[in-house]
Design a protein around this motif. Structure first.
Motif, PDB file in Angstrom:
ATOM      1  N   ARG A 261      53.793  21.438  61.253  1.00 53.98           N
ATOM      2  CA  ARG A 261      53.034  22.366  60.418  1.00 53.98           C
ATOM      3  C   ARG A 261      53.252  22.086  58.923  1.00 53.98           C
ATOM      4  O   ARG A 261      52.302  21.939  58.171  1.00 53.98           O
ATOM      5  N   HIS A 262      54.523  21.988  58.517  1.00 53.09           N
ATOM      6  CA  HIS A 262      54.785  21.811  57.089  1.00 53.09           C
ATOM      7  C   HIS A 262      54.322  20.435  56.623  1.00 53.09           C
ATOM      8  O   HIS A 262      53.791  20.286  55.528  1.00 53.09           O
ATOM      9  N   PHE A 263      54.519  19.440  57.479  1.00 48.92           N
ATOM     10  CA  PHE A 263      54.139  18.083  57.089  1.00 48.92           C
ATOM     11  C   PHE A 263      52.629  17.957  56.900  1.00 48.92           C
ATOM     12  O   PHE A 263      52.153  17.443  55.897  1.00 48.92           O
ATOM     13  N   THR A 264      51.875  18.446  57.874  1.00 47.96           N
ATOM     14  CA  THR A 264      50.422  18.309  57.745  1.00 47.96           C
ATOM     15  C   THR A 264      49.892  19.172  56.600  1.00 47.96           C
ATOM     16  O   THR A 264      48.931  18.796  55.931  1.00 47.96           O
ATOM     17  N   PHE A 358      44.438  31.134  76.085  1.00 46.95           N
ATOM     18  CA  PHE A 358      44.918  31.315  74.719  1.00 46.95           C
ATOM     19  C   PHE A 358      43.804  31.098  73.690  1.00 46.95           C
ATOM     20  O   PHE A 358      43.799  31.713  72.624  1.00 46.95           O
ATOM     21  N   ALA A 359      42.852  30.205  74.006  1.00 47.97           N
ATOM     22  CA  ALA A 359      41.774  29.911  73.063  1.00 47.97           C
ATOM     23  C   ALA A 359      40.950  31.166  72.781  1.00 47.97           C
ATOM     24  O   ALA A 359      40.748  31.551  71.626  1.00 47.97           O
ATOM     25  N   LYS A 360      40.507  31.806  73.832  1.00 50.17           N
ATOM     26  CA  LYS A 360      39.703  33.026  73.698  1.00 50.17           C
ATOM     27  C   LYS A 360      40.482  34.122  72.957  1.00 50.17           C
ATOM     28  O   LYS A 360      39.969  34.791  72.067  1.00 50.17           O
ATOM     29  N   GLN A 361      41.729  34.260  73.366  1.00 49.46           N
ATOM     30  CA  GLN A 361      42.601  35.258  72.756  1.00 49.46           C
ATOM     31  C   GLN A 361      42.771  34.990  71.249  1.00 49.46           C
ATOM     32  O   GLN A 361      42.761  35.913  70.435  1.00 49.46           O
ATOM     33  N   SER A 362      42.869  33.698  70.890  1.00 47.45           N
ATOM     34  CA  SER A 362      43.000  33.326  69.485  1.00 47.45           C
ATOM     35  C   SER A 362      41.753  33.708  68.701  1.00 47.45           C
ATOM     36  O   SER A 362      41.830  34.141  67.554  1.00 47.45           O
ATOM     37  N   LEU A 363      40.609  33.529  69.345  1.00 44.96           N
ATOM     38  CA  LEU A 363      39.353  33.847  68.681  1.00 44.96           C
ATOM     39  C   LEU A 363      39.326  35.339  68.347  1.00 44.96           C
ATOM     40  O   LEU A 363      38.962  35.738  67.238  1.00 44.96           O
ATOM     41  N   LEU A 364      39.740  36.153  69.298  1.00 48.13           N
ATOM     42  CA  LEU A 364      39.762  37.600  69.084  1.00 48.13           C
ATOM     43  C   LEU A 364      40.778  37.997  68.022  1.00 48.13           C
ATOM     44  O   LEU A 364      40.469  38.753  67.095  1.00 48.13           O
ATOM     45  N   GLU A 365      41.997  37.450  68.141  1.00 50.95           N
ATOM     46  CA  GLU A 365      43.043  37.819  67.186  1.00 50.95           C
ATOM     47  C   GLU A 365      42.687  37.380  65.779  1.00 50.95           C
ATOM     48  O   GLU A 365      42.877  38.111  64.813  1.00 50.95           O
ATOM     49  N   SER A 366      42.152  36.152  65.659  1.00 54.21           N
ATOM     50  CA  SER A 366      41.864  35.655  64.317  1.00 54.21           C
ATOM     51  C   SER A 366      40.664  36.382  63.730  1.00 54.21           C
ATOM     52  O   SER A 366      40.564  36.545  62.526  1.00 54.21           O
TER      53      SER A 366
ATOM     54  N   GLN B 281      56.168  28.898  75.676  1.00 53.94           N
ATOM     55  CA  GLN B 281      57.449  28.778  74.963  1.00 53.94           C
ATOM     56  C   GLN B 281      57.211  28.663  73.463  1.00 53.94           C
ATOM     57  O   GLN B 281      57.885  29.290  72.649  1.00 53.94           O
ATOM     58  N   LEU B 282      56.198  27.874  73.114  1.00 52.00           N
ATOM     59  CA  LEU B 282      55.861  27.657  71.711  1.00 52.00           C
ATOM     60  C   LEU B 282      55.464  28.979  71.050  1.00 52.00           C
ATOM     61  O   LEU B 282      55.874  29.282  69.927  1.00 52.00           O
ATOM     62  N   ILE B 283      54.657  29.758  71.767  1.00 50.74           N
ATOM     63  CA  ILE B 283      54.206  31.046  71.229  1.00 50.74           C
ATOM     64  C   ILE B 283      55.394  31.999  71.104  1.00 50.74           C
ATOM     65  O   ILE B 283      55.555  32.692  70.101  1.00 50.74           O
ATOM     66  N   LYS B 284      56.240  31.974  72.127  1.00 50.46           N
ATOM     67  CA  LYS B 284      57.400  32.871  72.146  1.00 50.46           C
ATOM     68  C   LYS B 284      58.334  32.591  70.970  1.00 50.46           C
ATOM     69  O   LYS B 284      58.874  33.506  70.359  1.00 50.46           O
ATOM     70  N   LEU B 285      58.510  31.324  70.649  1.00 49.80           N
ATOM     71  CA  LEU B 285      59.439  30.949  69.580  1.00 49.80           C
ATOM     72  C   LEU B 285      58.785  30.931  68.198  1.00 49.80           C
ATOM     73  O   LEU B 285      59.422  30.574  67.222  1.00 49.80           O
ATOM     74  N   SER B 286      57.524  31.301  68.132  1.00 47.23           N
ATOM     75  CA  SER B 286      56.811  31.111  66.870  1.00 47.23           C
ATOM     76  C   SER B 286      57.154  32.135  65.806  1.00 47.23           C
ATOM     77  O   SER B 286      57.295  33.312  66.078  1.00 47.23           O
ATOM     78  N   SER B 287      57.232  31.645  64.592  1.00 46.06           N
ATOM     79  CA  SER B 287      57.260  32.526  63.435  1.00 46.06           C
ATOM     80  C   SER B 287      55.829  33.015  63.226  1.00 46.06           C
ATOM     81  O   SER B 287      54.882  32.403  63.723  1.00 46.06           O
ATOM     82  N   PRO B 288      55.644  34.116  62.463  1.00 45.67           N
ATOM     83  CA  PRO B 288      54.291  34.634  62.247  1.00 45.67           C
ATOM     84  C   PRO B 288      53.329  33.568  61.737  1.00 45.67           C
ATOM     85  O   PRO B 288      52.195  33.478  62.181  1.00 45.67           O
ATOM     86  N   ILE B 289      53.794  32.714  60.832  1.00 50.23           N
ATOM     87  CA  ILE B 289      52.891  31.744  60.230  1.00 50.23           C
ATOM     88  C   ILE B 289      52.450  30.702  61.256  1.00 50.23           C
ATOM     89  O   ILE B 289      51.302  30.262  61.251  1.00 50.23           O
ATOM     90  N   TYR B 290      53.331  30.305  62.159  1.00 48.45           N
ATOM     91  CA  TYR B 290      52.917  29.308  63.130  1.00 48.45           C
ATOM     92  C   TYR B 290      52.056  29.925  64.216  1.00 48.45           C
ATOM     93  O   TYR B 290      51.136  29.291  64.735  1.00 48.45           O
ATOM     94  N   ARG B 291      52.311  31.186  64.525  1.00 47.72           N
ATOM     95  CA  ARG B 291      51.454  31.887  65.465  1.00 47.72           C
ATOM     96  C   ARG B 291      50.022  31.934  64.921  1.00 47.72           C
ATOM     97  O   ARG B 291      49.057  31.701  65.631  1.00 47.72           O
ATOM     98  N   LEU B 292      49.923  32.194  63.620  1.00 49.18           N
ATOM     99  CA  LEU B 292      48.616  32.217  62.979  1.00 49.18           C
ATOM    100  C   LEU B 292      47.962  30.839  63.030  1.00 49.18           C
ATOM    101  O   LEU B 292      46.785  30.689  63.341  1.00 49.18           O
ATOM    102  N   GLU B 293      48.770  29.830  62.742  1.00 50.34           N
ATOM    103  CA  GLU B 293      48.287  28.449  62.789  1.00 50.34           C
ATOM    104  C   GLU B 293      47.769  28.099  64.191  1.00 50.34           C
ATOM    105  O   GLU B 293      46.691  27.534  64.349  1.00 50.34           O
ATOM    106  N   LEU B 294      48.540  28.461  65.202  1.00 44.63           N
ATOM    107  CA  LEU B 294      48.130  28.201  66.580  1.00 44.63           C
ATOM    108  C   LEU B 294      46.825  28.923  66.900  1.00 44.63           C
ATOM    109  O   LEU B 294      45.946  28.370  67.561  1.00 44.63           O
TER     110      LEU B 294
END
Lengths: 380, 380
Positions: A261-264, A358-366, B281-294
């Motif tokens: 994340r930080h690198f990109t 997760f894709a659909k859920q992301s659409l709703l959350e975002s 696992q990735l979602i569970k360990l995510s900080s808010p910013i990475y959750r948003l990114e995902l």
């Protein structure tokens, strides 16, 4: 009175009514804050956790139901209540219940650092005696560590292992813990340096959080779990949520979560600065989603570069990961250059099925988030 | 009553009080909605714009002041009011004032498409007679176009220019407009096909918006501005904000705003799916910013792949841009592989100064958003 001024008058009356309602709203908020402060005081005394998911869910469900029956949007009511509750979490707790009376002293190594300070503050507000040790105090170390019940390592990642290796003289029963953003090596170093209870922690938040409620802390167990059970309970009392993980699995996930994340984001910023488009114009023409994207890039560069250098350069396993990202980029660029639209669509669908629900859920959350971006727009 | 049950009782009483306050809050919202509905009806009749920035700013300023004087957070009050106002923008307007009585008919080409439908709906709610033409209706075209006052081209980007080239027989005074996401070529095509008034529009939102309030529409002027002035006024009546731009400058900006963003998001998804980490696992360990990114990555793949294929493959100028992104990526990877931390920090600071005050502002804005991500967390 002519037609136009009668209409203006109607509008004026309505606006007065709305202002009156909004004023009552502010009064209600003041009343509510008084109540939640008392709840906070009660919880501080009894040691009840500040955040009780069931109570929150029940409270919201009741109001959603009432809203529906009155023709008010339940989503609106839930959004408002969540925002109000955030405020009360932040303000209601001044002190927390101490979860272990046996702990004579908490020592935070690097307690003057940004994140270290958050922990010093939380321990102090939970009635622990806290001592901070920084590099200049090292000659007093034997004295400082003498009767410590917990030693928390909160130093920069690049010196974590070195600092841990110096901790050979801790009391047998003292809990040794760290809050470094990688876990495998520091945990091994702690196990080697200390024979007593050991636990690795990774707080998944930055020093700018206004409360620990709902924040995630990753826990990597080391040794003698029963001896640091009070510490985990204490962190829960602050409102945080604990997620247990194997140290290596944690580090693998962090290569994605932090380094990628930080690198990109860094590369995105470098590219933008290199292309040098008119930033004002870009912001003006932005859709909500791109405005958010720009914010997510821009925010990196308002922060401390050495912190990000440590994170990116400190996880060497991620080089391979980044190379493979670059390869994916090239593959996609090939699709584009060869005009292979159907290849693009095929891969798109494959990725979609990898993401699953997760894709659909992301659409709703975002969508909810993007609406918030819109709400906050100040347009002249 | 013993100490413990007395305390439990206190807590119970406080919770009853809080529930009572929350119930009053819902009642206030119902009352407020009644008032704003009347304001909406009034605005519909008189043609006043639905969104009046000054009134919004004044309303918020008054309540912030009241909040401060009562010890309530003004930021909390502003957040709540903005959320409440969004709701009223979405629900208060059923019909809009018609801005031109001279227009006998609005024709939307591709009006059954997702975004086309939004415009059909808005024109109909503004009392225009609207006719939709789809490819199967083309033989009836002369009849449909006969007395059109506005023809709006709302077809997929890949056929926009072709469709426009067919529009040789429009009435002289008819306004020809399009809503394609690129502007230079469609605008030229419209200028060539039609001698009358021409304007290019790019709505910077998707078909899933619940209202046009605060949404941005880019306007690229073509010919006879005074003859489509009513159209721009009409769009403003719907609450949208107009931003004028040169067509080529618009397209250059879109290469960043749309192509770069969608392409790199696609690559991010491809890379994740290829690496195949445990997403849970990735979602569970995510900080808010990475959750948003995902979420921002995941949401792409819940949408129509051919739409994104059109956007990415439709702007060939962006290939060079993407190559240069890849070069920046390689440069950064070199810094990492050679361990050149100071080179990284130096570039980081340079990029920060390129962003200027926007970086700090992004940090503040995104902090509010990340808090919203936290608010919405449902944790068990």
């Amino acid at each position: 009175m002519n037609e136009k001024s009668r209409k203006d008058n109607d509008l004026g009356q309505l606006r007065i009514q709305i202002d009156e309602i909004d004023s009552q709203l502010v009064e209600l908020l003041a009343k509510r804050a008084k109540c939640t402060k008392q709840v906070g005081a009660h919880k501080s005394k009894t040691g009840m956790p500040i955040y009780v998911p069931e109570r929150e869910a029940e409270l919201i469900a009741k109001r959603r139901e009432q809203a529906s029956s009155m023709g008010v949007s339940p989503v609106l009511v839930e959004d408002l209540l969540r925002r109000i509750m955030r405020e009360s979490y932040q303000t209601q707790h001044v002190i927390y219940k101490k979860q272990s009376d046996d702990i004579k002293k908490v020592v935070v190594i690097g307690g003057e650092g940004a994140l270290g300070r958050v922990f010093v503050d939380m321990f102090e507000r939970s009635d622990y005696f806290v001592e901070v040790i920084e590099k200049n105090d090292w000659e007093r170390a034997p004295e400082i560590f003498a009767n410590a019940g917990l030693v928390l390592v909160a130093v920069p990642i690049k010196i974590t292992e070195h600092v841990i290796s110096q901790l050979k003289q801790l009391p047998d029963d003292c809990v040794l813990a760290d809050i470094t953003s990688v876990k495998h090596k520091p945990l091994n170093a702690m196990m080697a340096a200390h024979k007593g209870p050991v636990v690795g922690l990774h707080p998944m938040f930055g020093p700018d959080v206004s409360s620990l409620v709902k924040q995630v802390v990753v826990v990597c167990h080391g040794r003698h779990e029963e001896k640091y059970d009070w510490l985990l309970k204490q962190i829960k009392t602050w409102g945080a949520v604990l997620n247990e993980s194997d140290a290596q699995a944690h580090d693998d996930a962090m290569a994605f979560i932090q380094v990628m994340r930080h690198f990109t984001t860094f590369v995105f910023g470098a590219h933008l600065a290199g292309e040098n488009p008119d930033l004002e114009q870009l912001i003006k023409l932005s859709s909500p989603i791109y405005r958010l994207e720009l914010n997510m890039v821009g925010r990196l560069f308002a922060q401390d570069p050495s912190l990000y250098a440590e994170i990116i350069f400190g996880n060497k396993d991620s080089v391979g990961l980044l190379h493979r990202f670059r390869d994916e980029f090239d593959k996609a660029l090939n699709l584009l250059e060869s005009g292979d639209k159907s290849g693009f669509i095929k891969q798109f669908l494959m990725i979609g099925s990898w993401f699953g629900p997760f894709a659909k859920q992301s659409l709703l959350e975002s969508k909810k988030l993007l609406q918030k971006v819109d709400d906050d727009r100040h347009l002249g």
